[in-house]
Write a protein that holds these residues in place. Sequence first.
Motif, short mmCIF file in Angstrom:
data_model
loop_
_atom_site.label_atom_id
_atom_site.label_comp_id
_atom_site.label_asym_id
_atom_site.label_seq_id
_atom_site.Cartn_x
_atom_site.Cartn_y
_atom_site.Cartn_z
N LEU A 140 8.06 16.97 12.52
CA LEU A 140 7.05 17.23 11.46
C LEU A 140 6.23 18.26 11.61
N ASN A 166 3.21 12.62 4.76
CA ASN A 166 4.05 12.34 6.01
C ASN A 166 2.93 12.14 6.92
N LYS A 219 9.42 8.83 4.68
CA LYS A 219 10.03 9.96 5.21
C LYS A 219 11.68 10.17 4.50
#
Length: 495
Positions: A140, A166, A219
């Motif tokens: 990420l 996220n 996700k």
Amino acid sequence: MTNLVSVPVLLPLVTAIAMVVLEGRPRIQQRVAIGTGLLGLALIGLLVERAVFGSQILVLRIGNWGPELGIIWVVDSLAAIMLALSQVISLATVVYAPGGLRSREVPHFYALHQMLLAGVNGCFVTGDYFNLFVFFEVMLLASFCLISLGGRARQVERVFPYVLLNLVASAMLLAAIGVVYGTAGTVNMAILSVRVASGDMPAAFWAAIGLMFTAFSIKTGLVPLFFWLPDSYPEAPLPIAAMFAGLLTKVGVYTLFRSVPLLAVGESEAIQTILLVIASATMLLGVLGALGRNTIRGILSFHIISQVGYMIFGLALYSKLAVAAGIFYIVHHIVVKTALFFAGGIVERVGGSGRLGDVKGLVATHPWVAVAFFVPAMALAGLPPFSGFWGKFFLMHAGFGLGAWWSTGIALVVGLLTLASMLKIWVTTFWGEPVGQPHGHLGHDPGMLGATLGLAALSVAIGLAASPLFAVSERAATQLLAVTPYVDAVLGGGS
């Protein structure tokens, strides 16, 4: 041989360091990235040969610590398949990148791309949830930087929901892992499976598992937590958006495929019902969103959501045939979706716009671009003999066979609506008299066109080789659902 398990993670990390040293020399960076990518693909091929065709589960114990405390990396059939796909998409992205990136997007791309690949591959090989969290964060962090390369104001504005949600999902995942450790005394997947099978896990444990699955769903882009995706991906630089669309969301899908069989002992019926509802809603809302968009990347971004629903549909049905169909669909979709984003990117370069109707007549002026779009578009829609037809056929066969009439019916309707949205792009962009092509020469870029046609050809090969590839998917599904081989390999030292 078990040391090879480290290659998919360590090789891109070393390459990322090389990219930093070579910063400012993008041509050399690309050549090095292609060279190490081909080396990685060859070495992962050895893992595929052992894990998929040799039915071995390869276990690497970092520092030779036991599974209770140590870091365990595991490659079974499913992990090997995902690693191979990851490497193929990474290579295609590196080939495509020079023509697909604007000058302000080139700095740092190659190093961040390799960091992203290391994070993705780490998620596929890790055997415990804490290190899964660590690799999620590596992935990420790289993705946050990649998706905002260039720093346009609209781009930064649109990626903010991606970053925020996220980060929230990561915080949820870390909290869930902490509670799991506190209640079960471990975060090792194999040991957790054994303790869940023994029963008597406290309510706090199951609440943490529910929180963990929610984080995975965010996700993955499942309903109702998908809203961050359709507006973020269209603003990313072209090759980055394509890699994200094809590969990144499948990391979340993989974690669900990995976790549900291990942790659903005694709870599979309830989880199956929940996943079936979520998968059906995801398929339907995703395709309806696609029909309402008026840009190529906007349509394709909503289809990421819709098609993820098909994969989770296979998991929700929870039979060997259905899970195998889900795995086959993952393979098909990673290739096809990346190819479609690549083709859409070429259209944007030719016309300076991805809005439907701004660019027309590419069949006449750029026939290879038209082919590169048409093949994966028809595969996505599920027309025979393309790969998507077989993926949908296997899922429909499993769904009707298990009596899941309403959800399987939704999947059929979504397939027809997907075809309609692909024809919408085809008619408005590729058909008719040539209009709006101020940069027509960019449609002949050998790297962009070669990478796109290569993936389109691979999607055709998947369709033509559907029978042996589905046999491989069945082998992976059998191993995944059996659970015992995975647990024995991790706790007994591997095979």
